[in-house]
Design a protein around this motif. Structure first.
Motif, PDB file in Angstrom:
ATOM      1  N   THR A  39      10.502  27.271  -6.617  1.00  0.00           N
ATOM      2  CA  THR A  39       9.279  27.327  -7.400  1.00  0.00           C
ATOM      3  C   THR A  39       9.330  28.527  -8.339  1.00  0.00           C
ATOM      4  OG1 THR A  39       8.168  28.696  -5.748  1.00  0.00           O
ATOM      5  CG2 THR A  39       8.022  26.310  -5.466  1.00  0.00           C
ATOM      6  N   GLY A  71      -0.170  35.488  -1.142  1.00  0.00           N
ATOM      7  CA  GLY A  71      -0.553  34.081  -1.157  1.00  0.00           C
ATOM      8  C   GLY A  71      -1.443  33.747   0.014  1.00  0.00           C
ATOM      9  N   ASP A  72      -2.174  32.661  -0.113  1.00  0.00           N
ATOM     10  CA  ASP A  72      -3.075  32.241   0.947  1.00  0.00           C
ATOM     11  C   ASP A  72      -2.280  31.589   2.071  1.00  0.00           C
ATOM     12  OD1 ASP A  72      -5.432  31.796   2.293  1.00  0.00           O
ATOM     13  OD2 ASP A  72      -6.489  31.074   0.524  1.00  0.00           O
ATOM     14  N   THR A  75       0.980  28.796   1.897  1.00  0.00           N
ATOM     15  CA  THR A  75       1.562  28.690   0.558  1.00  0.00           C
ATOM     16  C   THR A  75       3.057  28.989   0.541  1.00  0.00           C
ATOM     17  OG1 THR A  75       0.808  30.959   0.151  1.00  0.00           O
ATOM     18  CG2 THR A  75      -0.581  29.163  -0.678  1.00  0.00           C
ATOM     19  N   LYS A  77       4.680  31.991   2.047  1.00  0.00           N
ATOM     20  CA  LYS A  77       5.088  33.399   1.995  1.00  0.00           C
ATOM     21  C   LYS A  77       6.228  33.682   2.975  1.00  0.00           C
ATOM     22  CE  LYS A  77       1.063  34.946   3.150  1.00  0.00           C
ATOM     23  NZ  LYS A  77       0.422  33.635   3.337  1.00  0.00           N
ATOM     24  N   MET A 318       2.047  33.517  -4.850  1.00  0.00           N
ATOM     25  CA  MET A 318       2.380  32.150  -4.477  1.00  0.00           C
ATOM     26  C   MET A 318       1.317  31.192  -5.021  1.00  0.00           C
ATOM     27  SD  MET A 318       5.076  32.861  -2.754  1.00  0.00           S
ATOM     28  CE  MET A 318       5.477  31.251  -2.066  1.00  0.00           C
ATOM     29  N   SER A 319       1.740  30.064  -5.530  1.00  0.00           N
ATOM     30  CA  SER A 319       0.821  29.050  -6.044  1.00  0.00           C
ATOM     31  C   SER A 319       1.165  27.702  -5.424  1.00  0.00           C
ATOM     32  CB  SER A 319       0.903  28.973  -7.571  1.00  0.00           C
ATOM     33  OG  SER A 319       2.226  28.668  -7.984  1.00  0.00           O
ATOM     34  N   GLY A 320       0.304  26.720  -5.674  1.00  0.00           N
ATOM     35  CA  GLY A 320       0.518  25.398  -5.106  1.00  0.00           C
ATOM     36  C   GLY A 320       1.724  24.696  -5.708  1.00  0.00           C
ATOM     37  N   ARG A 359      -3.812  19.894  -2.479  1.00  0.00           N
ATOM     38  CA  ARG A 359      -3.982  20.943  -3.492  1.00  0.00           C
ATOM     39  C   ARG A 359      -2.698  21.756  -3.661  1.00  0.00           C
ATOM     40  NH1 ARG A 359      -9.567  21.493  -4.404  1.00  0.00           N
ATOM     41  NH2 ARG A 359      -8.931  22.452  -6.374  1.00  0.00           N
ATOM     42  N   ASN A 361      -0.822  22.939  -1.437  1.00  0.00           N
ATOM     43  CA  ASN A 361      -0.539  23.857  -0.339  1.00  0.00           C
ATOM     44  C   ASN A 361       0.683  23.353   0.432  1.00  0.00           C
ATOM     45  OD1 ASN A 361      -0.882  24.601   2.697  1.00  0.00           O
ATOM     46  ND2 ASN A 361      -2.123  26.100   1.616  1.00  0.00           N
ATOM     47  N   ALA A 362       1.735  24.162   0.486  1.00  0.00           N
ATOM     48  CA  ALA A 362       3.013  23.701   1.036  1.00  0.00           C
ATOM     49  C   ALA A 362       2.877  23.230   2.478  1.00  0.00           C
ATOM     50  CB  ALA A 362       4.049  24.820   0.938  1.00  0.00           C
ATOM     51  N   ARG A 363       2.156  23.993   3.300  1.00  0.00           N
ATOM     52  CA  ARG A 363       2.027  23.601   4.708  1.00  0.00           C
ATOM     53  C   ARG A 363       1.298  22.278   4.836  1.00  0.00           C
ATOM     54  NH1 ARG A 363      -0.244  28.234   8.036  1.00  0.00           N
ATOM     55  NH2 ARG A 363       1.868  28.974   7.629  1.00  0.00           N
TER      56      ARG A 363
END
Length: 754
Positions: A39, A71-72, A75, A77, A318-320, A359, A361-363
């Protein structure tokens, strides 16, 4: 027989059910969770790392760097931190000079101790020995001895101690020179002395005990080392010392520290001395020519003072994932199963829809992929088509992300409004139709009109959107001047969010436990300011503030009264609880094989399993309920038992909880058995297989099925008139904290223990 009607066995699911990055083995090939999607954030982080690794020092100068990865949740990290460490290990001459460390505690003391255990006593001793070898080599060159010995020393065919012994060199003088060098390198007299002692037989245990935070032994005190490393400032200073040690001799050293938000957060800000020591640590890493990667939630950097933030030159956010990145991930994850470039059973429209719901979100993307792949495989084995549909994605999203019940969210909103002293009505009808009903109608004494809070479940498709639009429109028609806050308990597809933004002027507020209170208060406060009224009059504003304070005080008094009632209820049931404890103690001998296996696990691993079992046990209390029913119980107790058993939702949820408990206990027993042969070459693979087995079982026992148990008070506290909302949220949080991502947490704890 060739004509067997048995369906084919299920395919191996290429997607992880937990979607947590694996960090136990940096030499292994990444698994499905660790499929490398490059990414924009990954490109930035790798570019910063490569710039550091590729830089060649000029005139002896060494430059280090610090990179923050923010990052949230979910995401990626941890995935990125692990990838950076793996990349550094491939480039560095000594792979042990790249380390990953996750902050599992809320202090730098424990972080430092874990850092030392990662380095290891032999690793530290080997690093000190490198300095000794340089000094011995310089001594040999000045003495004019043969180059063979120098070659052997440089290639490590001989250790410096062996060279000193064979040639009869003056060891004491050489070690004094090592000590002087280490004092100069580390800029610390105590560490220069202690590290040199690692080269002398008989001192290793004393030195290593002190380095791990123990009180200095007498042999160290006699040499001037009197202060233990037992506070946060000393721990941070010590980490800087080892950055200098490992970054010395023109070497590179990379340390990634994950989950720093556990130490730096708005709720627990370190003291000024600790913050100053952390700033010094960043300076020392730069001076040592080392690279420090700091990962955490965005909160962690925001609480740092400006002087500390200035020491972090690079920040990666980190972004979506994009639609193209999700497609690339699906194809790479399925490659071992189907070969390169295979997208089926997914389709391009489904990938786009799945990405929108998650959205990016990787997870959440990985967890959705896992669930819908299994659904598609089950459908084919039952005679259907091996295909992932949008309906399957919607259903999976509702099952995975529907965390709280509607009553729970209402309870959270009500408590926030009460705590802030707002006037509000629950389920207030603004017009003549039912769609004009506000879940909460908040009014402001100094303003005209009010704010309608509308609660809804996940918004995934046009049907969900149409229902919300009808409600928003009905409220607007009933009171054109009203403000509206749309609260979503679940997830919102990107396409739905865009249309709601046009309708409301902002995106809906999605419930997230960590940020919801602050976000909700901000929206309500902004809504009140936008309403018209006589708020410019100072006397009116003062009166409003006094009234709000009075309401807040009344809310506090109400809570105290309810708490007192709860305490009274607990007191009246004390005798019954003591009797239950006696019965349980008497039954322990017969139940010990299942509930308390004989082989005790290491402390952190044992605690993870115990927390999970105890949380489920406290939630159901089935043993206590049935035990009390047979203990000459009064009629009221018998009726209470019957009431619970007549509730199908209770019996189903209790049975589910008991199955979860047994699964955790079986997992614990398997890990206990694993420890007996933890030294075998295939131990890592066997541990990974145990974790995968538990994850596959846990997928069929989702936590949301326990909701009916959260809404009931525990059996032992049913007469206590509990504050149901508060207690309910606390119990849910305890169960979710204990059971979510259990296998990866166990895997990490086992790795640390071995």
């Amino acid at each position: 027989m060739s004509g067997s009607s048995e369906p084919p066995p299920p395919r191996k699911n290429p997607f992880s059910s937990m979607a947590v990055a694996r960090i136990t083995d940096f030499g292994a090939t990444p698994d499905a969770v660790d499929v490398a999607i490059t990414t924009d954030a990954a490109r930035q982080a790798l570019a910063h790392l490569d710039a550091y690794l590729d830089e060649r020092p000029s005139r002896g100068d060494r430059t280090g760097t610090v990179v923050a990865v923010l990052g949230d949740y979910g995401t990626g990290k941890t995935h990125l931190a692990v990838r950076l460490v793996r990349h550094a290990r491939q480039v560095l001459a000594d792979p042990t000079h790249a380390l990953y460390l996750d902050a599992t505690a809320d202090s730098f003391i424990e972080l430092y101790r874990r850092f030392m255990r990662k380095l290891g006593r032999e690793g530290v001793r080997a690093q000190v020995s490198e300095y000794y070898a340089d000094i011995v080599a310089d001594s040999l060159q000045s003495s004019g001895l043969t180059s063979d010995m120098l070659d052997w020393l440089g290639s490590r065919k001989l250790e410096p101690q062996e060279v000193v012994e064979r040639l009869g060199l003056m060891e004491s003088a050489l070690l004094r020179e090592v000590q002087d060098t280490l004092r100069e390198v580390t800029n610390n007299k105590d560490f220069g002395t202690a590290l040199t002692l690692l080269l002398r037989p008989g001192f290793e245990h004393s030195v290593w005990s002190w380095l791990l935070g123990g009180a200095p032994d007498q042999v160290l005190v006699e040499r001037g080392i009197t202060t233990p490393i037992d506070d946060e400032v000393a721990a941070l200073e010590a980490m800087g010392v080892f950055a200098l040690l490992f970054g010395g001799r023109q070497r590179r050293f990379v340390l990634a520290v994950d989950e720093l938000d556990k130490i730096f957060s708005a709720d627990s800000r370190p003291q000024k001395r600790t913050m100053a020591a952390f700033q010094t640590l960043l300076q020392v890493f730069a001076k040592a020519g080392a690279c420090l990667v700091l990962c955490g939630l965005p909160d962690f950097k925001s609480v740092l003072p400006p002087a500390v933030r200035q020491r972090i030159p690079y920040t990666v956010v980190m972004s979506g994932l994009s639609q193209a990145e999700v497609r690339e991930f699906v194809e790479l994850a399925q490659e071992p199963l189907f070969g390169q470039g295979r997208l089926a059973p997914f389709t391009v429209p489904v990938i786009r829809y799945l990405r929108d719901i998650a959205r990016g979100n990787a997870r959440n993307v990985i967890r959705l992929c896992h669930r819908v792949f299994r659904v598609a495989d089950d459908a084919e084995r039952a005679g259907g088509e091996f295909l992932v549909t949008e309906d399957a994605v919607r259903q999976a999203a509702r099952e995975l992300f529907g965390s709280l019940s509607a009553d729970d969210v209402e309870g959270v909103v009500r408590r926030l409004l009460d705590a802030d002293g707002y006037d509000h009505l629950h389920r207030h009808l603004l017009g003549v139709g039912g769609e004009s009903m506000a879940d909460f109608w908040v009014t402001f004494p100094d303003r005209t009109g009010g704010c309608a809070v509308l609660l809804t479940r996940s918004l995934l498709d046009n049907a969900d959107l149409d229902a919300v639009v009808r409600r928003v429109t009905a409220v607007r028609e009933a009171d054109p001047g009203a403000e509206q806050v749309l609260l979503v308990n679940g997830v919102v597809a990107d396409g739905v969010a865009i249309q709601l933004r046009e309708l409301l002027g902002r995106e809906p507020l999605v419930y997230a436990e960590r940020t919801f209170p602050e976000d909700f208060r901000a929206l309500i406060g902004a809504a009140g300011k936008r309403l018209g009224g006589g708020g410019d009059d100072p006397l009116t504003a003062l009166r409003v503030q006094v009234e709000r304070l009075a309401r807040q005080q009344s809310s506090v008094y109400g809570f105290v009264e309810r708490l007192a009632e709860h305490v009274d209820g607990v007191r009246t049931s004390a005798d019954r609880q003591l009797g239950a404890i006696q019965r349980q103690l008497g039954a322990l001998a017969g139940d010990a094989a299942l509930r308390a296996p004989a082989d005790r696990l290491p402390g952190e691993v044992e605690q993870l399993f115990r927390d999970a079992v105890d949380a489920l046990d406290d939630l159901t209390q089935v043993d206590a309920m049935f035990g009390e029913a047979f203990e000459h119980a009064p009629t009221a107790t018998q009726e209470a038992v019957h009431r619970r058993l007549r509730m199908p939702e209770f019996t189903r949820a209790a049975a589910q909880a008991l199955m979860m408990q047994r699964a955790v206990q079986a997992f614990r027993a398997a890990v206990s058995q694993w420890y007996r042969s933890a030294g075998d070459p295939d131990a890592e693979d066997r541990l990974e297989a145990l974790c995968v087995i538990y994850d596959d079982i846990a997928e069929f026992l989702p936590l949301f099925t326990l909701e009916p148990l959260f809404s009931l008070p525990p059996w032992s506290a049913r007469a206590g008139n509990l504050v149901t909302g508060v207690n309910q949220g606390a119990r849910r949080t305890r169960v979710h904290h204990a059971l979510r991502n259990l296998s990866p947490r166990v895997r990490r704890a086992v790795d640390r223990s071995t």
